[in-house]
Scaffold this active site. Sequence first.
Site, mmCIF file in Angstrom:
data_model
loop_
_atom_site.group_PDB
_atom_site.id
_atom_site.type_symbol
_atom_site.label_atom_id
_atom_site.label_comp_id
_atom_site.label_asym_id
_atom_site.label_seq_id
_atom_site.Cartn_x
_atom_site.Cartn_y
_atom_site.Cartn_z
ATOM 1 N N ARG A 1 0.847 -1.199 0.000
ATOM 2 C CA ARG A 1 0.000 0.000 0.000
ATOM 3 C C ARG A 1 0.882 1.249 0.000
ATOM 4 O O ARG A 1 1.561 1.529 0.989
ATOM 5 C CB ARG A 1 -0.930 0.007 1.219
ATOM 6 N N ASP B 1 -3.593 2.828 13.688
ATOM 7 C CA ASP B 1 -2.835 3.558 12.690
ATOM 8 C C ASP B 1 -3.388 4.971 12.583
ATOM 9 O O ASP B 1 -4.177 5.407 13.427
ATOM 10 C CB ASP B 1 -2.811 2.813 11.347
#
Length: 509
Positions: free
Chosen positions: A148, A432
Amino acid sequence: MPEILTPEAVDFITDLNRTFAPRRDELIAARAAKRSDVAMGRKLDFLPETAHIRDAQWQVAEAPPALRDRRVEITGPTERKMAINALNSGAKVWLADLEDANTPHWHNVVSGQENLYDAVRGTIVHTSPEGKHYALRSDVRPATIVMRPRGWHLDERHIDVDGRPAVGALVDFGLYFFHNVRELLARGSGPYFYLPKMESHLEARLWNDVFTYAQEKLTIPHGTIRATVLIETVPAAFEMEEILYELRDHASGLNAGRWDYLFSLIKTFRDAGEEFVLPDRNTVTMTAPFMRAYTELLVRTCHKRGAFAMGGMAAFIPNRRDPEVTAAALEKVRADKTREANDGFDGSWVAHPGLVSVCQEVFDEVLGSRPNQLDKLRPEVKVTADQLLDVKSTPGEATFAGVRSAVDVGVRYIQSWLSGNGAAAIHNLMEDAATAEISRSQLWQWVHNGTVLSEGQVVTADLVRQVLAEVKGSLSGDHLEEAAELFEQVALDDDFVDFLTLPAYAKID
């Protein structure tokens, strides 16, 4: 360690930036224009100009063998030890995260690429300061790597292209693709990506053009790249089919998340009144009516087009010192994964190796020997724009505990982020950047809407500052002062910054 910033690699990412950065800039400006339209009262809806795409018969390219069974995917940063643990976890896929579970400290950007280089070749090893050795296990099939990159909005100031910072997404993609595509193909895999933070099918078109251009430049067959798009913004939820269509030669699927989607909803409708005010973030589950509409539409859309539907994150970290807490949390994880599997998702995410077996068991029960359930078409699902935006039906309340939790988790995460750690263990959860985003945006929304808490208090900037002072006094460690200041800025300033990582990036080397 491998050399990453070779002259040839830098030339490649420089070429990508010269070719595509101007369109990136235009699309970022288009995001702001759409948000302004919403602020003026325009309702989000499915696009009339692309109805012919939604009505036409088409399919995305068939998945390569390495991506046909994705029942368990583990996510995490490209830090060396965590990378090895993820590859050894038994999950089918490792989402190697250079985005929200990472931070753009230059060391992380470069070392992440070094670790991926070794992971692709099966040579990745690590010895901890305590002398513990980590290496790939011979008795476990390593997870397929799906990388990603950063979202379109972030720059990379350590690479200059004609007097301006490079686009972070093009740096991450370009370095990984340049160094690893041929090795991946030789090993029966390929260059696979998760694409974050998109808001329109035009942004997907840009990614598709980047893929086509990169493959031509390195004489790689068209369609070798495969991408799964995270539908984690509200505007993108109205363009799922168009996003798959734009990427159809390179598309692998769509993913339904939670925190980023809630963050996007608040950001998009932050000044649209009480009907878009959410209760405490921890009480907003995937069973809320607007979240059910979003996830069911995603499954139907994916399977209609032959793409994989990937479920959201189980962020719990097993607690060895408190087995009762762990048992209760695992039951919640099991229930959540069972809902996803029964809804038709082809797999789901976990944040810790200790959750792989739970997710695997749930999807094994539904899939059996099948690699996926693309044949579960869900024709009964009919989702309207009003259902996607039915926030007012969400059960729950805004509470003082919710205010304190938002401040506490937000400051803790930003403190970790400024220290170079984008995957932070906070209160038995692997958090996150999305966690801090939903925390600060929810407080902004409550303050600007004068939300009344269940205890009778009105959420004001002074109340948030009072809680912030108390939370700050209970914490310690590096970057605490900066973290508290930054959290106050992004939660309380009248001008809502689109991503807290933008001002945060200005504070790091």
